[in-house]
Design an enzyme around this catalytic site. Sequence first.
Site, PDB file in Angstrom:
ATOM      1  CE  LYS A   9      -3.875  -2.249   2.417  1.00  0.00           C
ATOM      2  NZ  LYS A   9      -4.827  -2.138   3.562  1.00  0.00           N
ATOM      3  CE1 TYR A  49      -9.423  -2.945   0.638  1.00  0.00           C
ATOM      4  CE2 TYR A  49      -8.509  -0.932  -0.275  1.00  0.00           C
ATOM      5  CZ  TYR A  49      -8.352  -2.122   0.425  1.00  0.00           C
ATOM      6  OH  TYR A  49      -7.111  -2.466   0.900  1.00  0.00           O
ATOM      7  CG  ASN A 112      -3.465  -2.385   7.035  1.00  0.00           C
ATOM      8  OD1 ASN A 112      -3.319  -2.009   5.872  1.00  0.00           O
ATOM      9  ND2 ASN A 112      -4.537  -3.022   7.458  1.00  0.00           N
ATOM     10  CG  HIS A 115      -5.229  -6.105  -0.273  1.00  0.00           C
ATOM     11  ND1 HIS A 115      -6.445  -6.042   0.371  1.00  0.00           N
ATOM     12  CD2 HIS A 115      -5.367  -7.003  -1.279  1.00  0.00           C
ATOM     13  CE1 HIS A 115      -7.292  -6.871  -0.248  1.00  0.00           C
ATOM     14  NE2 HIS A 115      -6.662  -7.461  -1.252  1.00  0.00           N
ATOM     15  CD  GLU A 126      -8.944  -8.725  -3.385  1.00  0.00           C
ATOM     16  OE1 GLU A 126      -7.853  -9.283  -3.129  1.00  0.00           O
ATOM     17  OE2 GLU A 126      -9.693  -8.278  -2.508  1.00  0.00           O
TER      18      GLU A 126
END
Length: 137
Positions: A9, A49, A112, A115, A126
Amino acid sequence: MERTLSIIKPDGVKKNLIGAVVKRFQDEGFKIAAMRMIHMSTREAEGFYYVHKERPFFGSLTDFMTSGPSVVMVLERENAIAKNREIMGATNPADAAEGTLRKQYADNIENNIVHGSDAPETAAFEIGYFFKGLEIF
Ligand code: IDP
Ligand code: MG
């Protein structure tokens, strides 16, 4: 053999963690089947998302995911989906196990670092969202 989608990310890219994260996956027996650096648009982040669109953090999450470039990858190995989730650790780094990427590197539940797909159906969606068949080796 199984495939999963992994993303480093924008926070991971900003912290210069591309090499560390890729090395960890390779050391854990993953093959990098596809890889690209992208800067997601709002539309792309919202589509990725969409399952979270009713969640209170959706706007903040899509702002974060569009805040800079990220690295999208297709990872391949036996039991890839579960193994990737195990290496990533819990969504909230405060709850993540010792030795996981999120425990090691993540700042908070939103920022975080990584993914990973959570099931075979989401992995298929995805992977197809970012890569066409000819781009996966
Ligand atoms: P996951 O990435 O561990 O699968 P999900 O529940 O699918 O976690 O949430 C997707 C992403 O949304 C998380 O990785 C994180 O960046 C963000 N997120 C999840 N829960 C929260 C929250 O409570 N506040 C802010 N961001 C969140
Ligand atoms: Mg998830």
